[in-house]
Write a protein that holds these residues in place. Structure first.
Motif, PDB file in Angstrom:
ATOM      1  N   ALA A  21     -11.101  -7.960 -64.680  1.00  0.00           N
ATOM      2  CA  ALA A  21     -10.925  -7.765 -66.122  1.00  0.00           C
ATOM      3  C   ALA A  21     -11.697  -6.544 -66.614  1.00  0.00           C
ATOM      4  N   GLY A  22     -11.677  -5.484 -65.821  1.00  0.00           N
ATOM      5  CA  GLY A  22     -12.317  -4.240 -66.229  1.00  0.00           C
ATOM      6  C   GLY A  22     -13.818  -4.208 -66.068  1.00  0.00           C
ATOM      7  N   ALA A  23     -14.405  -5.235 -65.450  1.00  0.00           N
ATOM      8  CA  ALA A  23     -15.853  -5.299 -65.296  1.00  0.00           C
ATOM      9  C   ALA A  23     -16.226  -5.348 -63.823  1.00  0.00           C
ATOM     10  N   PRO A  24     -17.270  -4.611 -63.413  1.00  0.00           N
ATOM     11  CA  PRO A  24     -17.758  -4.754 -62.043  1.00  0.00           C
ATOM     12  C   PRO A  24     -18.473  -6.090 -61.906  1.00  0.00           C
ATOM     13  N   CYS A  25     -18.096  -6.852 -60.896  1.00  0.00           N
ATOM     14  CA  CYS A  25     -18.648  -8.190 -60.699  1.00  0.00           C
ATOM     15  C   CYS A  25     -19.262  -8.294 -59.312  1.00  0.00           C
ATOM     16  N   VAL A  26     -20.228  -9.189 -59.187  1.00  0.00           N
ATOM     17  CA  VAL A  26     -20.884  -9.419 -57.911  1.00  0.00           C
ATOM     18  C   VAL A  26     -20.706 -10.882 -57.535  1.00  0.00           C
ATOM     19  N   LEU A  27     -20.480 -11.124 -56.260  1.00  0.00           N
ATOM     20  CA  LEU A  27     -20.256 -12.478 -55.773  1.00  0.00           C
ATOM     21  C   LEU A  27     -21.599 -13.186 -55.587  1.00  0.00           C
ATOM     22  N   VAL A  28     -21.763 -14.332 -56.239  1.00  0.00           N
ATOM     23  CA  VAL A  28     -22.997 -15.104 -56.117  1.00  0.00           C
ATOM     24  C   VAL A  28     -22.669 -16.507 -55.641  1.00  0.00           C
ATOM     25  N   THR A  29     -23.639 -17.098 -54.968  1.00  0.00           N
ATOM     26  CA  THR A  29     -23.494 -18.458 -54.472  1.00  0.00           C
ATOM     27  C   THR A  29     -24.342 -19.395 -55.318  1.00  0.00           C
ATOM     28  N   GLU A  30     -23.876 -20.620 -55.468  1.00  0.00           N
ATOM     29  CA  GLU A  30     -24.597 -21.590 -56.281  1.00  0.00           C
ATOM     30  C   GLU A  30     -25.927 -21.950 -55.644  1.00  0.00           C
ATOM     31  N   ALA A  31     -26.881 -22.314 -56.509  1.00  0.00           N
ATOM     32  CA  ALA A  31     -28.182 -22.752 -56.019  1.00  0.00           C
ATOM     33  C   ALA A  31     -28.096 -24.173 -55.493  1.00  0.00           C
ATOM     34  N   ALA A  32     -29.016 -24.511 -54.601  1.00  0.00           N
ATOM     35  CA  ALA A  32     -29.047 -25.859 -54.042  1.00  0.00           C
ATOM     36  C   ALA A  32     -29.492 -26.883 -55.069  1.00  0.00           C
ATOM     37  N   ALA A  33     -30.301 -26.456 -56.045  1.00  0.00           N
ATOM     38  CA  ALA A  33     -30.788 -27.356 -57.095  1.00  0.00           C
ATOM     39  C   ALA A  33     -30.478 -26.742 -58.448  1.00  0.00           C
ATOM     40  N   PRO A  34     -30.215 -27.574 -59.476  1.00  0.00           N
ATOM     41  CA  PRO A  34     -29.832 -27.051 -60.790  1.00  0.00           C
ATOM     42  C   PRO A  34     -30.859 -26.107 -61.395  1.00  0.00           C
TER      43      PRO A  34
END
Length: 317
Positions: A21-34
Motif C-alpha cells: 500500500a505504498g509503504a515500506p514494510c518489514v516482516l516481524v514475528t510475534e513475541a512468545a509472551a504478550p
C-alpha cells in the motif's frame, strides 16, 4: 563456543523488506509472551545443519514465516554486551549477524499466522520526510540538544555527532538512520535503552515512547538495513526487487520516495530514470491511475551486466 567462562551464540537475523500500500514494510514475528516486543525473524547458526550463514538464515526465515526470500545481503555483525538481554542476564553472549532481504509483497503470501509485515516508519517515525520534517522532531530535537550539551564523556563529540546525524546547520542525510537511532539510545530516548538498564534512560521520567520498540537488538539491525537500502538505491537497481514485473513511472517514483523518506521532483525523477536506461516500455498502459492511461514499464535487466546503475537522487525536492 566459549572462553574464560563465557559462552557465545551466533544468531542470524533478517530485516525482510517489502512494499505494501505504498509503504515500506518489514516482516516481524510475534513475541512468545504478550508483554514482549515483536522482532525480526531470527535463529541460531548450527554448523551441523547449516553449511553457510546465509543457508541458515534462509532456513530460519522459512520455518518462522513460511517465506522463501530472494535477494539477501549481509549487513553487519552486532555483538555489543548488554544489547541482547535475556531474563536475569543469563545464558550465552549473543552475536547477531544481520541481513537485509527484499521481496515482492505478492511473493510474501505464504507468511505464517505468527509473522506479518509492519510499516517500518512505525519503528522510525522521525525518518519519514515525504511531507516535510516530521512534527515529532519538534519534541525530539530539544531533548537531544540538551543531552548533547550535558557534561560527561566527550560532550564536544556528542554535539558533533548530534549535528551530523540530524542535519543541524546542514541538509538531512537520509542514510544516517543508524547514527540517529544510536544517539537516541545513548540519550535514553528509546524503550530499548530503558529495557537494557541504561542510566540515561532510567533517569528520565517524562519521555514518551519514540517509535515501536523491538526485542533484543532488532531495531538497531533494522536501522542498519534501512540506511543500507537507502544508500544502495543510488548505485544499484535494488528498488526493482520490490517492484512488480510491470509498473508506471509514478509507481516507481512513489516506491523510491517511500524507501528514501523524501519527496522527489516528478520531472527530474523521470529524467533520471530515462537517462540511466533502467527501464523499457512494455507497449501496454495502466488504467488504474484514475486519470489518463499511464504507460507501463519493466526493469531492463541487461543494465546489471553493463555497468553499476542506480538512481542519483540529488538534492532534496
Amino acid at each position: 563456543m566459549s572462553g574464560a567462562g563465557t559462552s557465545l551464540e551466533i544468531n542470524l537475523t533478517a530485516a525482510i523488506v517489502a512494499m505494501e500500500a505504498g509503504a515500506p514494510c518489514v516482516l516481524v514475528t510475534e513475541a512468545a509472551a504478550p508483554e514482549t516486543d515483536a522482532g525480526l525473524p531470527s535463529g541460531p547458526f548450527d554448523p551441523r545443519q547449516h553449511r553457510t550463514f546465509e543457508m541458515g538464515l534462509r532456513s530460519w526465515v522459512r520455518e518462522q514465516t513460511a517465506l522463501d526470500v530472494g535477494y539477501v545481503e549481509q549487513l553487519y555483525t552486532f555483538g555489543d554486551r548488554g544489547r541482547h538481554m535475556r531474563a536475569g542476564d543469563a545464558g550465552p553472549h549473543i552475536v547477531s549477524v544481520g541481513y537485509l532481504a527484499l521481496t515482492r509483497r505478492t511473493d510474501a503470501a505464504g507468511t505464517s499466522a505468527k509473522a506479518g509485515f509492519h510499516p517500518w516508519y512505525d519503528h522510525f517515525p522521525w525518518e519519514d520526510w515525504r511531507d516535510g520534517p516530521p512534527a515529532l522532531l519538534d519534541y525530539l530535537m530539544p531533548l537531544l540538544n540538551t543531552w548533547s550539551q550535558e557534561s560527561g564523556t566527550s560532550p564536544t563529540d556528542r554535539r558533533a555527532r548530534f549535528q551530523l546525524a540530524f542535519g543541524r546547520g546542514g541538509e538531512w542525510d537520509e542514510e544516517k538512520v543508524l547514527d540517529r537511532y544510536e544517539l537516541m539510545y545513548e540519550a535514553g530516548l528509546v524503550e530499548e535503552s530503558r529495557r537494557d538498564g541504561r542510566k540515561a534512560a532510567l533517569a528520565r521520567h517524562d519521555v514518551r515512547h519514540l517509535g515501536r520498540s523491538m526485542r533484543f537488538d532488532h531495531r538497531r539491525i533494522l536501522a542498519t538495513a534501512m540506511g543500507r537500502l537507502r544508500a544502495k538505491l543510488k548505485y544499484r537497481p535494488v528498488v526493482f526487487e520490490l517492484m512488480p514485473e510491470t509498473f508506471t513511472l509514478t509507481e516507481l517514483q512513489r516506491t523510491v520516495e517511500a524507501i528514501s523518506g523524501r519527496h522527489l521532483h516528478k520531472q527530474n525523477f523521470h529524467r533520471l530514470v530515462e537517462a540511466g536506461e533502467l527501464v523499457e516500455p512494455t507497449g501496454a498502459s495502466s488504467t488504474e491511475t484514475g486519470g489518463r492511461p499511464a504507460q507501463l514499464f519493466r526493469f531492463r535487466r541487461e543494465v546489471v551486466a553493463e555497468r553499476p546503475a542506480g538512481l542519483r537522487l540529488g538534492t532534496r525536492a
